[in-house]
Design a protein around this motif. Structure first.
Motif, short mmCIF file in Angstrom:
data_model
loop_
_atom_site.label_atom_id
_atom_site.label_comp_id
_atom_site.label_asym_id
_atom_site.label_seq_id
_atom_site.Cartn_x
_atom_site.Cartn_y
_atom_site.Cartn_z
N ILE A 269 0.84 -1.20 0.00
CA ILE A 269 0.00 0.00 0.00
C ILE A 269 0.88 1.25 0.00
CG2 ILE A 269 -1.60 1.36 1.42
CD1 ILE A 269 -2.90 -1.27 2.26
N PHE A 270 1.93 1.26 0.80
CA PHE A 270 2.82 2.41 0.82
C PHE A 270 3.45 2.62 -0.56
CE2 PHE A 270 3.66 1.14 5.50
CZ PHE A 270 2.46 1.75 5.89
N LYS A 271 3.83 1.53 -1.19
CA LYS A 271 4.43 1.62 -2.52
C LYS A 271 3.41 2.14 -3.53
CE LYS A 271 6.98 -1.85 -3.80
NZ LYS A 271 7.38 -3.21 -4.29
N ASP A 272 2.19 1.62 -3.47
CA ASP A 272 1.16 2.01 -4.44
C ASP A 272 0.86 3.50 -4.39
OD1 ASP A 272 0.97 -0.60 -5.21
OD2 ASP A 272 -0.98 -0.98 -4.29
N PHE A 273 0.87 4.06 -3.20
CA PHE A 273 0.41 5.44 -3.05
C PHE A 273 1.53 6.41 -2.67
CE2 PHE A 273 -3.36 2.80 -2.04
CZ PHE A 273 -4.06 3.09 -3.20
N GLY A 274 2.77 5.98 -2.88
CA GLY A 274 3.91 6.87 -2.70
C GLY A 274 4.10 7.35 -1.28
N ILE A 275 3.82 6.50 -0.31
CA ILE A 275 3.95 6.87 1.11
C ILE A 275 5.35 6.51 1.58
CG2 ILE A 275 3.13 6.41 3.45
CD1 ILE A 275 0.38 5.82 2.20
N LEU A 276 6.07 7.50 2.09
CA LEU A 276 7.42 7.29 2.60
C LEU A 276 7.39 7.22 4.11
CD1 LEU A 276 9.39 9.80 0.31
CD2 LEU A 276 9.05 7.35 -0.03
N LEU A 277 7.91 6.16 4.68
CA LEU A 277 7.97 6.02 6.12
C LEU A 277 9.19 6.75 6.66
CD1 LEU A 277 7.19 2.19 6.47
CD2 LEU A 277 5.59 4.10 6.62
N ASP A 278 9.03 7.38 7.82
CA ASP A 278 10.19 8.02 8.44
C ASP A 278 11.03 6.97 9.16
OD1 ASP A 278 9.13 7.62 11.08
OD2 ASP A 278 7.92 9.44 10.87
N ASP A 279 12.15 7.42 9.74
CA ASP A 279 13.10 6.47 10.33
C ASP A 279 12.48 5.67 11.48
OD1 ASP A 279 15.03 7.21 8.56
OD2 ASP A 279 16.01 8.64 9.91
N VAL A 280 11.65 6.31 12.29
CA VAL A 280 11.03 5.60 13.41
C VAL A 280 10.00 4.61 12.89
CG1 VAL A 280 9.65 5.84 15.51
CG2 VAL A 280 11.43 7.52 14.98
N GLU A 281 9.19 5.02 11.91
CA GLU A 281 8.16 4.15 11.37
C GLU A 281 8.76 2.92 10.71
OE1 GLU A 281 4.59 7.27 10.24
OE2 GLU A 281 6.32 7.09 8.92
N LYS A 282 9.89 3.06 10.05
CA LYS A 282 10.51 1.91 9.39
C LYS A 282 10.80 0.78 10.37
CE LYS A 282 12.71 4.61 5.71
NZ LYS A 282 13.99 5.16 5.19
N ASP A 283 11.11 1.13 11.61
CA ASP A 283 11.46 0.13 12.61
C ASP A 283 10.31 -0.22 13.55
OD1 ASP A 283 14.09 0.03 11.67
OD2 ASP A 283 14.71 1.70 12.95
N ALA A 284 9.13 0.34 13.28
CA ALA A 284 7.99 0.13 14.19
C ALA A 284 6.77 -0.29 13.39
CB ALA A 284 7.71 1.41 14.98
N GLN A 285 6.67 -1.60 13.13
CA GLN A 285 5.56 -2.09 12.32
C GLN A 285 4.20 -1.82 12.96
OE1 GLN A 285 6.05 -6.20 11.23
NE2 GLN A 285 7.99 -5.84 10.16
N LYS A 286 4.17 -1.65 14.28
CA LYS A 286 2.90 -1.38 14.95
C LYS A 286 2.30 -0.04 14.54
CE LYS A 286 3.46 -4.26 19.06
NZ LYS A 286 3.46 -4.30 20.56
N LEU A 287 3.12 0.83 13.95
CA LEU A 287 2.63 2.13 13.50
C LEU A 287 2.11 2.10 12.07
CD1 LEU A 287 5.41 4.52 14.90
CD2 LEU A 287 3.27 3.85 15.98
N TRP A 288 2.44 1.04 11.33
CA TRP A 288 2.13 1.03 9.91
C TRP A 288 0.64 1.06 9.61
CZ3 TRP A 288 5.94 -3.12 7.50
CH2 TRP A 288 7.25 -2.67 7.71
N HIS A 289 -0.15 0.36 10.45
CA HIS A 289 -1.57 0.21 10.12
C HIS A 289 -2.31 1.55 10.07
CE1 HIS A 289 -1.96 0.57 14.50
NE2 HIS A 289 -3.25 0.82 14.31
N ALA A 290 -1.84 2.53 10.86
CA ALA A 290 -2.51 3.82 10.87
C ALA A 290 -2.33 4.55 9.54
CB ALA A 290 -1.99 4.67 12.03
N ARG A 291 -1.12 4.54 9.02
CA ARG A 291 -0.87 5.20 7.73
C ARG A 291 -1.50 4.41 6.59
NH1 ARG A 291 4.49 8.36 6.60
NH2 ARG A 291 2.90 9.34 5.30
N ALA A 292 -1.41 3.08 6.66
CA ALA A 292 -2.03 2.26 5.63
C ALA A 292 -3.55 2.42 5.66
CB ALA A 292 -1.65 0.79 5.81
#
Length: 395
Positions: A269-292
């Motif tokens: 989903i991030f790839k499809d819609f051009g969403i770039l994760l910041d450094d903290v988000e990259k290491d925290a999968q528990k945060l991904w669902h909110a942006r997705a």
């Protein structure tokens, strides 16, 4: 046999649907194309739909255009929102000897990475699509290249006309001609039944049954119950603090819509819609669902209410400058009736007095918990607490 599943709302089925099925059947030498109208669409909202019985009847009339077209009422009989992955599992179980293909419209093909268990779909069937005006074969091939390499795809060369069910419904409501868009038998059926004569209007409250069906099928039983309880708490807080109860309830229902999908699907989903994760988000999968989740609501459900989208996006981290709705959903997620962590009663008591006091307590609780686990705290969380702390001092 070589069989393609072609699902959709078919509201109504039109000539581009039939032409797409014929093009793919010709190119891939398919024995059958199985038209399957869905009861409730799992990937998009419908302001209004013709009754399932009418959509099924129209598909059966349209299928007479070609002997390779067959119609199934499987998803209508199942009721609720049906996901393609589940339907393919059932069909393959019932017909294990058949080779399966999946035909989807060009617009839906470009959202394939957001579909429920899309990787399983790629393992079960060759995914096929047909270009149309505005979505060419090159764009479709480029998108296919972003999907897992084990996926099998067929993209037709010949485009079909730019006909949409939405445009047909609007034309019928306006009294405009639709003769070139519909098989004659379908056009006659629509006229006889008086379908699509009313104007379509949308409000969040009327869409709630669809939201519930969407999360029911995407979430575990535990998560589904949690979402229902957060919706109740959000509605209550909105009424208490002067917010919009309907919008708060919908945001509560949808806040975890992407929580139970796999990390690889979230990354797609991030790839499809051009969403770039910041450094903290990259290491925290528990945060991904909110942006997705926010991306799914905006780009797939086509809800463009920025306040609602932000309430979903920031319900985990918080941020500085949160709106009333954002605070409501953030706090509702902490105090919902299904929660049982040690400080939940304290949180509920604070929420009765002040959203800001509840926010401060929740943010400190979150930060302490992350630090105990040795995890990084997102800058948005720190900024939210700093703003609320400074505001409390000045107040």
């Amino acid at each position: 046999m070589r069989v393609a599943l072609f699902g959709g709302t078919f509201d109504p089925i039109h000539t581009a649907h039939i032409r797409s099925a014929q093009l793919v059947a010709d190119a891939l030498r398919l024995d059958r194309v199985l038209l399957m109208p869905t009861f409730v669409p799992p990937h998009k909202l419908k302001v209004s739909m013709a009754p399932a019985a009418d959509r099924l009847a129209m598909c059966r009339l349209a299928a007479k255009e070609d002997a390779r077209l067959f119609v199934s009422d499987m998803e209508i009989r199942r009721g609720g929102a049906s996901f393609t992955a589940d339907t393919l599992h059932t069909l393959r179980g019932e017909h294990p000897q058949d080779e399966w293909f999946l035909l989807v419209g060009a617009d839906m093909f470009l959202t394939l990475g957001t579909w429920y268990h899309f990787e399983e779909i790629l393992a079960m069937a060759t995914v096929c699509t047909v270009p149309r005006d505005g979505i060419g074969a090159e764009a479709l091939r480029a998108y296919a290249a972003t999907l897992p390499q084990e996926g099998r795809f067929y993209i037709a060369r010949t485009p079909v006309g730019d006909i949409s069910s939405t445009a047909i419904r609007a034309a019928i409501a306006a009294g405009d001609a639709t003769a070139d868009m519909l098989p004659p038998s379908v056009a006659a059926y629509i006229s006889e039944k008086g379908l699509y004569r009313g104007r379509e209007t949308m409000d969040l409250k009327s869409m709630e049954p669809q939201f519930i069906e969407i999360i029911r099928r995407r979430e575990s039983d535990h998560r589904f119950l949690h979402s229902l309880e957060v919706a109740k708490s959000a509605e209550y807080l909105a009424r208490r603090y002067g917010g919009d109860p309907d919008k708060a309830r919908v945001a509560g229902l949808l806040h975890d819509v992407m929580k139970d999908i796999s990390p690889s699907e979230q990354l797609q989903i991030f790839k499809d819609f051009g969403i770039l994760l910041d450094d903290v988000e990259k290491d925290a999968q528990k945060l991904w669902h909110a942006r997705a989740g926010a991306a799914f609501i905006e780009h797939i459900l086509h809800i463009d209410d920025r306040d609602l989208l932000n309430a979903v996006r920031y319900h985990t981290t918080g941020r500085a400058g949160m709106s009333l709705l954002e605070k409501i959903v953030f706090v509702a997620d902490f105090i919902s009736a299904d929660r049982s962590y040690p400080d939940v009663d304290k949180m509920r008591a604070l929420a009765e007095v002040s959203l800001e006091d509840a926010m401060r307590y929740a943010l400190r609780y979150t930060i302490d918990d992350l630090q105990k686990k040795g995890a990084r705290v997102h800058p948005d969380t720190l900024a939210a607490l700093q703003e609320l702390t400074e505001g409390g001092q000045h107040g």
